[in-house]
Design a protein around this motif. Structure first.
Motif, PDB file in Angstrom:
ATOM      1  N   MET A   1      -3.692  -7.396   2.946  1.00  0.00           N
ATOM      2  CA  MET A   1      -3.612  -6.105   3.826  1.00  0.00           C
ATOM      3  C   MET A   1      -3.266  -6.286   4.982  1.00  0.00           C
TER       4      MET A   1
ATOM      5  N   CYS B   1     -15.051   7.040  -2.744  1.00  0.00           N
ATOM      6  CA  CYS B   1     -14.074   5.905  -2.316  1.00  0.00           C
ATOM      7  C   CYS B   1     -14.296   5.249  -1.175  1.00  0.00           C
ATOM      8  N   HIS B   2     -15.011   5.935  -0.256  1.00  0.00           N
ATOM      9  CA  HIS B   2     -14.993   5.423   1.172  1.00  0.00           C
ATOM     10  C   HIS B   2     -16.312   4.830   1.410  1.00  0.00           C
TER      11      HIS B   2
ATOM     12  N   CYS C   1      -6.872  13.838   1.683  1.00  0.00           N
ATOM     13  CA  CYS C   1      -7.877  13.419   0.569  1.00  0.00           C
ATOM     14  C   CYS C   1      -8.160  14.616  -0.277  1.00  0.00           C
TER      15      CYS C   1
ATOM     16  N   PRO D   1      -1.493   3.410   5.534  1.00  0.00           N
ATOM     17  CA  PRO D   1      -0.553   3.294   4.718  1.00  0.00           C
ATOM     18  C   PRO D   1       0.005   4.751   4.250  1.00  0.00           C
TER      19      PRO D   1
ATOM     20  N   CYS E   1      -5.791   8.549  -1.768  1.00  0.00           N
ATOM     21  CA  CYS E   1      -6.768   8.421  -0.872  1.00  0.00           C
ATOM     22  C   CYS E   1      -6.919   6.930  -0.194  1.00  0.00           C
ATOM     23  N   GLY E   2      -6.329   7.025   0.891  1.00  0.00           N
ATOM     24  CA  GLY E   2      -6.146   5.639   1.587  1.00  0.00           C
ATOM     25  C   GLY E   2      -7.333   5.219   2.378  1.00  0.00           C
TER      26      GLY E   2
ATOM     27  N   ASP F   1      -6.630   1.558  -9.097  1.00  0.00           N
ATOM     28  CA  ASP F   1      -5.252   1.855  -8.865  1.00  0.00           C
ATOM     29  C   ASP F   1      -4.415   0.934  -7.795  1.00  0.00           C
ATOM     30  N   ARG F   2      -5.371  -0.188  -7.507  1.00  0.00           N
ATOM     31  CA  ARG F   2      -4.922  -1.187  -6.482  1.00  0.00           C
ATOM     32  C   ARG F   2      -4.963  -0.455  -5.072  1.00  0.00           C
ATOM     33  N   ALA F   3      -4.822   0.592  -4.909  1.00  0.00           N
ATOM     34  CA  ALA F   3      -4.809   1.166  -3.618  1.00  0.00           C
ATOM     35  C   ALA F   3      -6.302   0.837  -2.727  1.00  0.00           C
ATOM     36  N   THR F   4      -6.026   0.430  -1.472  1.00  0.00           N
ATOM     37  CA  THR F   4      -7.405  -0.082  -0.875  1.00  0.00           C
ATOM     38  C   THR F   4      -8.009   0.953  -0.162  1.00  0.00           C
ATOM     39  N   ARG F   5      -9.384   1.331  -0.395  1.00  0.00           N
ATOM     40  CA  ARG F   5      -9.975   2.357   0.122  1.00  0.00           C
ATOM     41  C   ARG F   5     -10.679   2.133   1.540  1.00  0.00           C
ATOM     42  N   ALA F   6     -10.291   2.914   2.615  1.00  0.00           N
ATOM     43  CA  ALA F   6     -11.015   2.349   3.847  1.00  0.00           C
ATOM     44  C   ALA F   6     -12.254   2.590   3.799  1.00  0.00           C
TER      45      ALA F   6
ATOM     46  N   PRO G   1      -8.347   0.442   5.747  1.00  0.00           N
ATOM     47  CA  PRO G   1      -7.950  -0.342   4.437  1.00  0.00           C
ATOM     48  C   PRO G   1      -7.481  -1.541   4.773  1.00  0.00           C
TER      49      PRO G   1
ATOM     50  N   GLU H   1       0.724  -1.456   0.007  1.00  0.00           N
ATOM     51  CA  GLU H   1      -0.135   0.207   0.073  1.00  0.00           C
ATOM     52  C   GLU H   1       0.887   1.280   0.048  1.00  0.00           C
ATOM     53  N   ASN H   2       1.985   1.103   0.690  1.00  0.00           N
ATOM     54  CA  ASN H   2       2.941   2.321   0.514  1.00  0.00           C
ATOM     55  C   ASN H   2       4.102   1.726   0.445  1.00  0.00           C
TER      56      ASN H   2
ATOM     57  N   THR I   1       1.764   0.878  -4.663  1.00  0.00           N
ATOM     58  CA  THR I   1       0.590   1.901  -4.847  1.00  0.00           C
ATOM     59  C   THR I   1       0.854   2.988  -3.813  1.00  0.00           C
TER      60      THR I   1
ATOM     61  N   GLY J   1      -5.644  15.120  -2.592  1.00  0.00           N
ATOM     62  CA  GLY J   1      -5.635  13.925  -3.557  1.00  0.00           C
ATOM     63  C   GLY J   1      -6.676  14.243  -4.664  1.00  0.00           C
TER      64      GLY J   1
END
Lengths: 171, 294, 103
Positions: free
Chosen positions: B74, B211-212, B255, B294, A170-171, B221-226, B67, A90-91, A166, B258
């Motif tokens: 994760m 997103c959330h 955010c 992250p 926005c995490g 983008d493969r990032a996991t949103r909480a 996330p 993730e980071n 990644t 972003g």
């Protein structure tokens, strides 16, 4: 916290080190003096009493020259190495990595990330009696492969994992 | 939000009993100007029901991990990090700071009920005297002011360390932020909900909820949103990317960066309103601060 | 000044599992500060773990080890109560040492 006021490494020094690494790689085999420290020693006594950071190897910018700087040959892929990394990190700032080697007589474990600015990330010379089972946390500049290299029984082995990094806004 | 989640709420209502505030305890009805209906208890129930339907295997506690709660890979990363938590040094420093004695002999324990044990679940809260939302950081600085100590920067490391320690002292307490029967409190809550749901935020033109809520989980983008539910229960959190502790408000500001939201007057107030809204709809999720993100 | 080193060393059946966390920025030399200036590289190069006059573990690090670096390893031949000395040095010549007891 760490004192920030001490003098910093000079840029000239850094440039010189990089040149030295490249020259060393071109010369080929010039790193053999390090062999006894990180490669094929048969005796536990070869683990240095006061370990010296192998500056030449840590300034290399690709896997081949880093291997040469350590006095190592190209490793052979081995399924006896368990290299655990997240498939998706993730980071890239903190990527947990663990390496376990199941072969006998493991002398050193190295972590290389060829797509990082400097390839050699960590080198762990193991004393006799220390398990070939270590974990640390590394930084990755981007999606890339991570290579674990194990020096054992006079030979070199490797395992490779691809890690997708990644850096979502926005995490 | 309530409308979008209504279907899921109906679906899940028969599956689990959702805690709702007793009648009369919490605000309900119209916000000033009659623009938005405010029923935080119903919003919280709908939010919980929605995520229960999407992620039936998750416990309420899991949501505090943001996330990291959402898939095995994760979860493994978080477990690896927690073998020796990156919050270790922040908590040590926070504990030392929390034990500080001010010039007049008072301590933080003087200011907070229960010697500061079990207060984080009530923040951010609406403070009628202040006429707005009060974060734990503001309460800490009020305490310092009352005892003639200089305020700490609310986004600084010292404050984050203190908040981490206060969060730790509330570990496991269910989030208990409610919206009092006060037109101003209802307005702030409604504002937070509206900004969170604003479909055209920033030049990216997305909402926080995109997103959330709907987008919680791995994104393109493969990032996991909480998930929005419980998202504030793990704050302050150590951001592995930033390499330091962040408050919920600071993370919400991230955010907005972003989403390329151009700075505007009242932006900070909006971040506070979002934090208040998220805390209120996350009631029941146990505090697990300081968390890791992250 | 408080030590920068945190360590947990636990013995079981002659095997000692060691985990450590060191407070250090581990600046890579590639990141910029708020003013857009490069933060110079500042990283730990060598960490050693020594017990009863013998080095049981050495870590050589480059700048791509994460901030506040973590390590985990184990060695044989240790027992509860053994002293374990952890030392690090960085590229600026700074260092720290801590001796703990195996639990």
């Amino acid at each position: 916290m760490m004192t920030a006021e001490l003098s910093r490494t000079q840029p000239d020094e850094d440039r010189r080190l990089v040149l030295r690494c490249l020259g060393l790689a071109l010369a080929g085999g010039a790193g053999t003096m390090l062999l006894s420290s990180f490669g094929r020693p048969a005796l536990a006594a070869d683990v240095p009493a006061k370990p010296v950071w192998p500056k030449d190897a840590f300034t290399c910018k690709d896997e081949a020259s880093a291997l040469k700087a350590l006095g190592w040959e190209a490793p052979v892929a081995s399924d006896k190495i368990t290299l655990v990394l997240p498939e998706i990190a993730e980071n890239g700032a903190v990527v947990p990595v663990s390496i376990t080697a199941a072969m006998p007589d493991v002398r050193s474990i190295a972590v290389m990330i060829p797509d990082n600015p400097f390839t050699l990330t960590a080198l762990f010379p193991l004393a006799a009696g220390t398990a070939p089972d270590i974990a640390c946390r590394v930084k990755m500049a981007k999606t890339a492969k991570v290579v674990a290299i194990v020096a054992a029984g006079g030979k070199l082995y490797s395992a490779t994992r691809d890690v997708k990094v990644t850096l979502g806004g926005c995490g | 939000m309530a409308a979008r989640l209504a279907a899921a709420a109906v679906l899940a209502a028969s599956l689990l009993s959702v805690a709702a505030a007793p009648a009369g305890q919490e605000a309900g009805g119209q916000a000033p100007g009659g623009q938005a209906t405010v029923d935080p208890a119903a919003d919280a129930a709908a939010m919980r029901a929605y995520f229960h339907t999407r992620f039936p295997a998750l416990s309420l506690r899991d949501y505090a991990d943001g996330p990291y709660a959402l898939d095995a890979g994760m979860r493994k990363q978080l477990q690896d990090l927690m073998q020796f938590p990156p919050t270790t040094f922040a908590l040590e420093d926070g504990a030392k700071r929390f034990a500080e004695t001010f010039g007049d002999g008072a301590t933080y324990a003087t200011c907070f009920p229960g010697i500061g044990q079990g207060i984080a679940q009530d923040y951010p809260r609406f403070d009628a005297k202040r006429g707005g939302v009060e974060t734990l950081a503001m309460a800490v600085n009020d305490c310092r002011a009352a005892h003639h100590a200089a305020p700490l920067p609310v986004d600084g490391e010292a404050m984050a360390d203190l908040l981490a320690q206060i969060g730790k002292l509330s570990d496991g307490k269910p989030m208990a932020v409610t919206v009092p029967d006060d037109p101003h409190a209802r307005a702030v809550y409604a504002r937070g909900r509206a900004v969170f749901d604003d479909a055209k935020r920033g030049t990216v033109g997305m909402s926080c909820a995109d997103c959330h809520v709907a987008g919680a989980g791995p994104g393109p983008d493969r990032a996991t949103r909480a998930p929005a539910l419980g998202i504030t229960a793990g704050f302050p959190a150590y951001s592995t990317g930033a390499g330091r502790m962040l408050t919920a408000e600071a993370r919400i500001a991230g955010c907005d960066r972003g989403l390329h939201v151009a700075p505007y007057a009242g932006m900070a107030a909006d971040h506070l309103a979002i934090a208040y809204y998220l805390a209120a709809v996350s009631r029941g999720v146990p505090v697990a601060a300081p968390g890791v993100r992250p | 000044m408080a030590s920068t080193i945190r360590v947990r060393a636990i013995a079981a059946d002659g095997n000692v599992e060691v985990q450590s966390l060191i407070r250090h920025p581990m600046d890579s030399g590639f990141m910029k500060n708020d003013k857009g200036q490069i933060i110079p590289a500042h990283f730990i190069q060598t960490v050693t773990f020594e017990t009863k006059g013998k080095i049981v573990f050495t870590a050589f690090w480059g700048p791509a080890i994460s901030k506040d670096p973590y390590l985990k390893f184990s060695y044989q031949g240790g027992a509860k109560g053994d002293p374990l000395t952890i030392s690090w040095t960085d590229n600026e010549g700074m260092s720290d040492t801590l001796t703990t007891k195996v639990a």
